[in-house]
Design an enzyme around this catalytic site. Structure first.
Site, PDB file in Angstrom:
ATOM      1  N   SER A  28      -7.616   3.677   8.114  1.00  0.00           N
ATOM      2  CA  SER A  28      -6.949   3.147   6.914  1.00  0.00           C
ATOM      3  C   SER A  28      -5.844   4.075   6.424  1.00  0.00           C
ATOM      4  O   SER A  28      -6.092   5.255   6.155  1.00  0.00           O
ATOM      5  CB  SER A  28      -7.942   2.985   5.755  1.00  0.00           C
ATOM      6  OG  SER A  28      -8.838   1.969   6.023  1.00  0.00           O
ATOM      7  N   HIS A  58      -4.286  -1.307   7.601  1.00  0.00           N
ATOM      8  CA  HIS A  58      -4.296  -1.207   9.062  1.00  0.00           C
ATOM      9  C   HIS A  58      -3.147  -2.038   9.627  1.00  0.00           C
ATOM     10  O   HIS A  58      -2.718  -3.003   9.023  1.00  0.00           O
ATOM     11  CB  HIS A  58      -5.610  -1.738   9.641  1.00  0.00           C
ATOM     12  CG  HIS A  58      -6.781  -0.846   9.380  1.00  0.00           C
ATOM     13  ND1 HIS A  58      -7.378  -0.082  10.352  1.00  0.00           N
ATOM     14  CD2 HIS A  58      -7.475  -0.596   8.247  1.00  0.00           C
ATOM     15  CE1 HIS A  58      -8.373   0.600   9.827  1.00  0.00           C
ATOM     16  NE2 HIS A  58      -8.471   0.302   8.550  1.00  0.00           N
ATOM     17  N   HIS A  80     -14.121  -3.521  11.523  1.00  0.00           N
ATOM     18  CA  HIS A  80     -15.312  -2.816  11.058  1.00  0.00           C
ATOM     19  C   HIS A  80     -16.530  -3.726  11.125  1.00  0.00           C
ATOM     20  O   HIS A  80     -16.418  -4.939  10.998  1.00  0.00           O
ATOM     21  CB  HIS A  80     -15.129  -2.361   9.607  1.00  0.00           C
ATOM     22  CG  HIS A  80     -13.905  -1.542   9.357  1.00  0.00           C
ATOM     23  ND1 HIS A  80     -12.653  -2.104   9.267  1.00  0.00           N
ATOM     24  CD2 HIS A  80     -13.735  -0.217   9.177  1.00  0.00           C
ATOM     25  CE1 HIS A  80     -11.758  -1.149   9.049  1.00  0.00           C
ATOM     26  NE2 HIS A  80     -12.394   0.010   8.998  1.00  0.00           N
ATOM     27  N   TYR A  82     -18.546  -4.289   8.822  1.00  0.00           N
ATOM     28  CA  TYR A  82     -18.709  -5.067   7.592  1.00  0.00           C
ATOM     29  C   TYR A  82     -17.842  -6.314   7.543  1.00  0.00           C
ATOM     30  O   TYR A  82     -18.030  -7.187   6.701  1.00  0.00           O
ATOM     31  CB  TYR A  82     -18.466  -4.193   6.350  1.00  0.00           C
ATOM     32  CG  TYR A  82     -17.066  -3.618   6.233  1.00  0.00           C
ATOM     33  CD1 TYR A  82     -15.971  -4.410   5.907  1.00  0.00           C
ATOM     34  CD2 TYR A  82     -16.854  -2.259   6.436  1.00  0.00           C
ATOM     35  CE1 TYR A  82     -14.700  -3.873   5.795  1.00  0.00           C
ATOM     36  CE2 TYR A  82     -15.591  -1.707   6.320  1.00  0.00           C
ATOM     37  CZ  TYR A  82     -14.525  -2.517   5.999  1.00  0.00           C
ATOM     38  OH  TYR A  82     -13.268  -1.984   5.899  1.00  0.00           O
ATOM     39  N   GLU A  83     -16.863  -6.424   8.454  1.00  0.00           N
ATOM     40  CA  GLU A  83     -15.998  -7.600   8.421  1.00  0.00           C
ATOM     41  C   GLU A  83     -16.691  -8.828   8.997  1.00  0.00           C
ATOM     42  O   GLU A  83     -16.408  -9.951   8.605  1.00  0.00           O
ATOM     43  CB  GLU A  83     -14.710  -7.336   9.199  1.00  0.00           C
ATOM     44  CG  GLU A  83     -13.800  -6.332   8.522  1.00  0.00           C
ATOM     45  CD  GLU A  83     -12.625  -5.964   9.404  1.00  0.00           C
ATOM     46  OE1 GLU A  83     -11.810  -6.853   9.698  1.00  0.00           O
ATOM     47  OE2 GLU A  83     -12.536  -4.790   9.816  1.00  0.00           O
ATOM     48  N   ALA A 110     -10.606   7.339   7.413  1.00  0.00           N
ATOM     49  CA  ALA A 110     -10.632   7.853   6.046  1.00  0.00           C
ATOM     50  C   ALA A 110     -12.092   8.005   5.662  1.00  0.00           C
ATOM     51  O   ALA A 110     -12.924   7.189   6.054  1.00  0.00           O
ATOM     52  CB  ALA A 110      -9.931   6.874   5.112  1.00  0.00           C
ATOM     53  N   MET A 205     -17.155   4.255   6.961  1.00  0.00           N
ATOM     54  CA  MET A 205     -17.621   2.924   7.369  1.00  0.00           C
ATOM     55  C   MET A 205     -17.161   2.540   8.780  1.00  0.00           C
ATOM     56  O   MET A 205     -17.128   1.349   9.107  1.00  0.00           O
ATOM     57  CB  MET A 205     -17.106   1.875   6.379  1.00  0.00           C
ATOM     58  CG  MET A 205     -17.445   2.154   4.930  1.00  0.00           C
ATOM     59  SD  MET A 205     -16.735   0.903   3.856  1.00  0.00           S
ATOM     60  CE  MET A 205     -16.949   1.685   2.245  1.00  0.00           C
ATOM     61  N   SER A 206     -16.772   3.504   9.585  1.00  0.00           N
ATOM     62  CA  SER A 206     -16.218   3.144  10.900  1.00  0.00           C
ATOM     63  C   SER A 206     -16.596   4.183  11.941  1.00  0.00           C
ATOM     64  O   SER A 206     -17.560   4.932  11.774  1.00  0.00           O
ATOM     65  CB  SER A 206     -14.688   3.039  10.800  1.00  0.00           C
ATOM     66  OG  SER A 206     -14.123   4.330  10.577  1.00  0.00           O
ATOM     67  N   ASN A 229     -11.545  11.196  -0.778  1.00  0.00           N
ATOM     68  CA  ASN A 229     -12.274  11.303  -2.053  1.00  0.00           C
ATOM     69  C   ASN A 229     -13.552  12.096  -1.843  1.00  0.00           C
ATOM     70  O   ASN A 229     -13.994  12.281  -0.711  1.00  0.00           O
ATOM     71  CB  ASN A 229     -12.632   9.892  -2.574  1.00  0.00           C
ATOM     72  CG  ASN A 229     -13.433   9.092  -1.554  1.00  0.00           C
ATOM     73  OD1 ASN A 229     -12.850   8.513  -0.632  1.00  0.00           O
ATOM     74  ND2 ASN A 229     -14.739   9.085  -1.696  1.00  0.00           N
ATOM     75  N   HIS A 241     -10.802   1.143  -2.581  1.00  0.00           N
ATOM     76  CA  HIS A 241     -10.009   1.039  -1.353  1.00  0.00           C
ATOM     77  C   HIS A 241      -8.542   1.383  -1.640  1.00  0.00           C
ATOM     78  O   HIS A 241      -7.867   2.002  -0.812  1.00  0.00           O
ATOM     79  CB  HIS A 241     -10.145  -0.364  -0.756  1.00  0.00           C
ATOM     80  CG  HIS A 241      -9.488  -0.514   0.587  1.00  0.00           C
ATOM     81  ND1 HIS A 241      -9.797   0.290   1.670  1.00  0.00           N
ATOM     82  CD2 HIS A 241      -8.527  -1.369   1.033  1.00  0.00           C
ATOM     83  CE1 HIS A 241      -9.053  -0.062   2.709  1.00  0.00           C
ATOM     84  NE2 HIS A 241      -8.275  -1.063   2.354  1.00  0.00           N
TER      85      HIS A 241
HETATM   86  N1  HPA Z   1     -17.414   6.204   1.539  1.00  0.00           N
HETATM   87  C1  HPA Z   1     -17.288   5.422   2.629  1.00  0.00           C
HETATM   88  N2  HPA Z   1     -16.142   5.215   3.251  1.00  0.00           N
HETATM   89  C2  HPA Z   1     -15.050   5.827   2.765  1.00  0.00           C
HETATM   90  C3  HPA Z   1     -15.103   6.642   1.641  1.00  0.00           C
HETATM   91  C4  HPA Z   1     -16.345   6.843   0.992  1.00  0.00           C
HETATM   92  O1  HPA Z   1     -16.485   7.564  -0.013  1.00  0.00           O
HETATM   93  N3  HPA Z   1     -13.826   7.093   1.429  1.00  0.00           N
HETATM   94  C5  HPA Z   1     -13.052   6.560   2.397  1.00  0.00           C
HETATM   95  N4  HPA Z   1     -13.780   5.782   3.215  1.00  0.00           N
END
Ligand code: HPA
Length: 266
Positions: A28, A58, A80, A82-83, A110, A205-206, A229, A241
Site C-alpha cells: 500500500s 495499489h 489480500h 480479506y478481499e 505497510a 494484513m499481507s 503507525n 487506511h
Molecule cells: N495493522 C495491520 N495492518 C497494518 C497496520 C496495522 O496497524 N498498519 C498498516 N497496515
C-alpha cells in the site's frame, strides 16, 4: 497447458523473453518504484485470473523491465485474504513469476509497529513471521508438496544482501517478526498486546500467504515492512487506511534507495 505457463507466454510475447532476476511485490502506497522501471507495463486486466479489484493505494499492473541494470518483474498490486476470503488469491501471479523463471522475490508491505524503537516512517526487515490469521494458502492443495518447510522462509542470503544495501545507504533497518492478521479491521489494543507477548515486532494484513506460496513454488523470499503507525493502543494516533497511505511514502523513499542499491550490488 497450465494457466501460469500460458500467462508466462503472453507476458514474454509483450515484454521479452529474458527471465526476471527479481520479483517485487509492492504494498500500500509503495507503488512509485514500478513507475521508474524501464520496460513493459501489463495491466492485471490483461492477465486472466490475476486479481482485479484491489485496494486503493495499489497499482494493479505487472511491470517487467530494467531497474538499476537488473531485469525485474514488479507486481504493483496484491490481493489480500480479506478481499475475497481466499488466502491463495496471489497463487496465480506467483505461479506466473515462477513460470517466467523468476526465483527471487522481495515483498514489501505497510505495517504497524509493536516496538517503540521502530517508529512510523521507519523500516523493518522480516526475519520471521507468525501466520496468525488462522488459515493457509495451501489448504486444498492435493500434492505432498503442500508440506512446505518454513524454517528458511526468509532467505538468509537475500536478507544479508538487503542489510548490506541498507548499511551502504546509511539507513537503519532493524530486523523483526511480522505477525499476519486477516484484517480488514485493524487490531484491538488487546490483540496488539497479545501479538507482543507472542514475539511479534510488527503487524500487517499481507505478505505471509505470499511467502508460503512462493516457498511452495521454490522461490526465495525476503520482505520489508514500511512502518506507518504504532500498533493499536500504543499511541494516541488514530489508525486508518488513509493514514497508512499518507504515511507510507515516508518510509517508501528509504525502501526505494535500499532496493536500488541491492539491485546495483547484486
Ligand atoms: N495493522 C495491520 N495492518 C497494518 C497496520 C496495522 O496497524 N498498519 C498498516 N497496515
Amino acid at each position: 497447458m497450465s494457466k501460469s505457463v500460458e500467462l508466462a507466454r503472453l507476458i514474454r510475447d509483450r515484454a521479452g523473453q529474458a527471465a526476471p532476476e527479481y520479483g517485487l511485490i509492492l504494498g500500500s502506497g509503495l507503488g512509485h518504484l514500478s513507475e521508474t522501471v524501464q520496460g513493459t507495463a501489463i495491466p492485471y486486466s490483461d492477465l486472466p485470473g490475476f486479481p482485479h479489484a484491489g485496494v486503493s493505494g495499489h497499482v494493479p499492473q505487472l511491470v517487467i523491465g530494467q531497474l538499476e541494470g537488473r531485469r525485474v518483474a514488479v507486481l504493483g498490486g496484491r490481493s489480500h485474504y480479506y478481499e475475497s476470503g481466499r488466502a491463495d488469491a496471489m497463487r496465480l501471479p506467483l505461479e506466473t513469476l515462477a513460470a517466467l523463471g523468476c526465483d527471487r522475490l522481495i515483498l514489501t508491505n505497510a505495517a504497524g509497529s509493536l516496538r517503540a524503537d521502530i517508529p512510523p516512517g521507519g523500516l523493518m526487515l522480516l526475519n520471521d513471521h507468525i501466520a496468525f490469521a488462522g488459515t493457509n494458502p495451501l489448504i486444498g492443495e492435493q500434492t505432498d508438496a503442500r508440506f512446505v518447510p518454513m524454517t528458511d522462509a526468509h532467505d538468509a542470503d537475500l536478507r544479508a544482501a538487503i542489510l548490506a544495501a541498507a548499511q551502504a545507504e546509511g539507513i537503519e533497518l532493524p530486523e523483526g517478526v511480522y505477525c499476519w492478521f486477516s484484517g480488514p479491521s485493524f487490531e484491538t489494543p488487546a490483540e496488539i498486546r497479545a501479538a507482543r507477548i507472542l514475539g511479534a515486532d510488527a503487524v500487517g494484513m499481507s505478505t505471509v500467504p505470499e511467502i508460503i506460496l512462493a516457498r511452495f513454488l521454490g522461490i526465495r523470499c525476503a520482505a520489508i515492512s514500511v512502518i506507518t503507525n504504532m500498533g493499536a493502543g500504543m499511541s494516541d494516533e488514530a489508525i486508518s487506511h488513509d493514514h497508512t497511505k499518507a504515511m507510507a511514502p515516508l518510509g517508501a523513499a528509504k525502501l526505494e534507495r535500499i532496493l536500488r542499491r541491492l539491485l546495483r550490488a547484486a
